[in-house]
Design an enzyme around this catalytic site. Structure first.
Site, PDB file in Angstrom:
ATOM      1  N   GLU A  61      46.987  22.686  31.679  1.00  0.00           N
ATOM      2  CA  GLU A  61      47.146  23.851  30.802  1.00  0.00           C
ATOM      3  C   GLU A  61      45.814  24.313  30.224  1.00  0.00           C
ATOM      4  O   GLU A  61      45.687  25.445  29.766  1.00  0.00           O
ATOM      5  CB  GLU A  61      48.112  23.547  29.659  1.00  0.00           C
ATOM      6  CG  GLU A  61      47.573  22.655  28.563  1.00  0.00           C
ATOM      7  CD  GLU A  61      48.462  22.667  27.329  1.00  0.00           C
ATOM      8  OE1 GLU A  61      47.903  22.788  26.239  1.00  0.00           O
ATOM      9  OE2 GLU A  61      49.700  22.566  27.463  1.00  0.00           O
ATOM     10  N   GLU A  87      66.159  32.113  39.716  1.00  0.00           N
ATOM     11  CA  GLU A  87      67.523  32.627  39.610  1.00  0.00           C
ATOM     12  C   GLU A  87      67.659  34.062  40.091  1.00  0.00           C
ATOM     13  O   GLU A  87      68.778  34.562  40.250  1.00  0.00           O
ATOM     14  CB  GLU A  87      68.002  32.510  38.157  1.00  0.00           C
ATOM     15  CG  GLU A  87      68.231  31.059  37.728  1.00  0.00           C
ATOM     16  CD  GLU A  87      68.593  30.922  36.257  1.00  0.00           C
ATOM     17  OE1 GLU A  87      68.338  31.867  35.498  1.00  0.00           O
ATOM     18  OE2 GLU A  87      69.108  29.856  35.889  1.00  0.00           O
TER      19      GLU A  87
END
Length: 307
Positions: A122, A91
């Site tokens: 992860e 963004e």
């Protein structure tokens, strides 16, 4: 103790994984009551974030100083935490006209992990080091490891590798005394408490991380001169809505009539910040661009020089 037993014992110590017996029958409640309980839970998150504001502000000042000399901001996380980092990074170009490589989001397992879990990603600190190596990490960069539990190997591995390269490091977690915060130069621990659904850290923990990342990126961009007051003067007009917003921003900043705004945007190639300087500083387009370049993109400083 087996590796599984050790991990389970570790999870038992985490606030974000705690079981809430008072909610054991929540599935038997009316829908509206469940919604009210969840909404009340969410309302506690901003207060938890407020307690970490001094540490967030210190991290922002350190990040902005490095970005002002050309450094990048890199988010690194797995699962929900990684997705939130990618979201915040994506963004920044349309909001602040940053280069897509200036704010980067890394998620364990790569872009495909945005929509589908990549099993085991992860758990790899080495994967984080490889991802940062591929970016060509430098000492001018800043790396934010994100993990609700504060124990995710990928996030800790990113911070450890970044520190070894002299980069600024931030560890954002939702448990006190986390390994992630301890590994980073700036530790931010927003303790939101046990989740409505046991261990579902996309809820309060995810909301807390979203708020903190919004704070970090937005205030950093303000410090870098990407705004004029509360106006997004570096907005990139890439569609009709943003082109209309650009004209509105120039109008709000200058109070000029439409014809003058159109002329200013034309002479500056649609650059909002330059157009404002043309109108308020009484200069032409090339002069506005030169003043802004000298001022490091800070409109207020360029206006003071023009006047």
């Amino acid at each position: 103790m087996t590796a599984y037993a050790a991990l389970r014992a570790q999870l038992d110590t985490l606030t974000t994984e705690a079981f809430r017996p008072e909610l054991a029958d929540i599935d038997r409640l009316p829908t509206l009551e469940i919604a009210r309980i969840m909404n009340a839970e969410d309302a506690t998150v901003p207060t938890a974030v407020a307690g970490e504001l001094p540490r967030i502000a210190a991290a922002v000042d350190a990040i902005a100083a490095r970005m002002a000399r050309g450094g990048r901001l890199v988010y690194a996380g797995a699962g929900t935490a990684g997705r939130l980092g990618v979201l915040d990074a994506s963004e920044c170009p349309p909001t602040f006209n940053t280069d897509p490589q200036q704010v980067v989001g890394l998620i364990a397992g790569g872009p495909g992990a945005m929509v589908k879990a990549v099993e085991g990603a992860e758990d790899s600190a080495e994967l984080a080091a490889a991802d940062l190596t591929a970016l060509g990490l430098t000492a001018d960069d800043s790396v934010i490891g994100i993990s609700a539990s504060g124990r995710t190997p990928y996030a800790i591995g990113a911070v450890d590798f970044a520190r070894s390269r002299g980069a600024l490091t931030v560890g954002l977690s939702c448990n006190a005394g986390s390994a992630l915060a301890a590994a980073a130069e700036h530790g931010i621990e927003v303790v939101v408490g046990p989740e409505l659904l046991t261990g579902s850290t996309r809820l309060k923990a995810g909301t807390a991380q979203k708020l903190v990342l919004n704070l970090i990126s937005t205030v950093t961009m303000i410090r870098l001169g990407k705004t004029y007051g509360n106006l997004m003067v570096d907005v990139r007009a890439s569609n009709e809505k943003l082109r209309a917003r650009s004209r509105r921003i120039v109008a709000l900043a200058t109070g000029a009539p439409d014809a003058e705004i159109e002329a200013a945007l034309t002479t500056t190639g649609g650059e909002v910040k330059d157009a404002i300087l043309v109108i308020l500083g009484g200069v032409d387009g090339p002069t506005a661009a030169a003043l802004l370049a000298t001022a490091g993109g800070h409109l207020r400083a360029a206006l003071a020089e023009a006047r």
